[in-house]
Design an enzyme around this catalytic site. Structure first.
Site, PDB file in Angstrom:
ATOM      1  CB  SER A 123      -0.890   0.230   0.837  1.00  0.00           C
ATOM      2  OG  SER A 123      -0.433  -0.089   1.870  1.00  0.00           O
ATOM      3  CG  HIS A 125      -2.001   4.088   4.146  1.00  0.00           C
ATOM      4  ND1 HIS A 125      -2.535   3.533   5.221  1.00  0.00           N
ATOM      5  CD2 HIS A 125      -1.097   2.086   3.178  1.00  0.00           C
ATOM      6  CE1 HIS A 125      -2.358   2.204   5.133  1.00  0.00           C
ATOM      7  NE2 HIS A 125      -1.410   1.842   4.138  1.00  0.00           N
TER       8      HIS A 125
END
Length: 297
Positions: free
Chosen positions: A46, A274
């Site tokens: 990711s 993230h």
């Protein structure tokens, strides 16, 4: 795939993390001196896929952005054939095996996209192995309530594990094996291993990273151990390593200019914990600089 379902699932397994330029007119990345690429293949988890960085493709469960660093690189390098198989939640095993981001999805092995005519391969992997990053963003944050001013996560890891030295040694071995597999499939390709952006500040605390006060040091220890493990894998295989932990100093979650989102998902910018678009641009800049140095060196 509904966004709510995606966010819930990714937050449980991965870190591991508006417009694509966030209003700036400055070019996102420098122009390299290299000639156009015949084929560029991007592999990784990711932190390479860029979940919720606009615009993100939710189909299949990989949550892959068209403004992640592989896409930025492909544009800048004028790649004639660009294959992005990065996938949120990926572990090193998913490079050679089928990944299932969700029960109803099957993602082919990422290495299947690497062919003998590949010119460039980037790889960002390892943080999901042995739930290393999940320990930081789930276990450590969950334990904060038991002793907000202490170090409950550090104490639990010391008594119950996982053993950080052993875990990162395993990760290093797995990543080195993956790098050798890439080289075997594409012996003429330039291969670049990309490290992870930093989450934890060098000092201080913040709401966006809800650790107990004494566990920020443990968070740094986990991140630094992973960075060192990836560096060892790169050295063992003669692979170029782009140290994004070092490059992102001063851009942690608690900084005034974070490259990684904090604990609250922003559906217009980034999944919790993230990279933002700024982090993706930073990755691309550093990789291009490494490629340029390799060309001129």
């Amino acid at each position: 795939m509904r966004l709510g379902r995606l966010t819930t699932a990714l937050a449980a397994v991965a870190l591991l993390v508006t417009g694509c330029t966030e209003g700036t007119a400055t070019p996102a990345v420098p122009t390299p001196t290299a000639t156009p690429l015949a084929k560029y293949v991007a592999l990784g988890d990711s932190y390479s896929a860029g979940p919720l960085v606009p615009t993100t493709d939710l189909a299949g469960g990989c949550a892959r952005s068209d403004h992640n660093y592989p896409s930025l690189l492909a544009d800048e390098l004028d790649a004639k054939d660009f294959v992005d198989v990065t996938c949120s939640g990926a572990k090193t095993r998913d490079l050679a095996g089928v990944q299932r981001p969700f029960p109803d999805s099957r993602v082919p092995p990422q290495l299947a996209s690497v062919t003998p005519d590949t010119s460039l391969v980037t790889l960002g992997i390892g943080g999901n192995d042995l739930d290393l990053f999940a320990t930081l963003v789930r276990t450590c944050t969950r334990l904060r309530s038991t002793d907000p001013q202490g170090d409950p996560c550090a104490r639990q890891l010391a008594s119950a594990g996982p053993d950080l030295e052993a875990a990162t040694a395993t990760i290093s071995t797995r990543v080195a094996r993956a790098l050798r597999a890439i080289r075997a499939k594409a012996p003429k390709a330039t291969v670049v291993l990309v490290g992870y952006l930093r989450l934890v500040p060098d000092s201080g605390t913040c709401v966006g990273l809800p650790l107990a006060a004494g566990d920020y040091a443990e968070g740094r220890r986990i991140s630094e151990a992973l960075d060192a493990a990836l560096q060892r894998a790169a050295r063992r295989t003669g692979t170029t390593y782009v140290d994004m932990y070092a490059a992102s100093e001063g851009h942690d979650i608690c900084s005034d200019d974070p490259w990684v989102n904090g604990s609250v998902t922003d559906r217009q910018k980034a999944l919790a914990y993230h990279p933002f678009a700024a982090g993706m641009r930073a990755d691309a800049r550093e990789i291009l600089a490494a490629l340029d140095a390799g060309t001129s060196g």
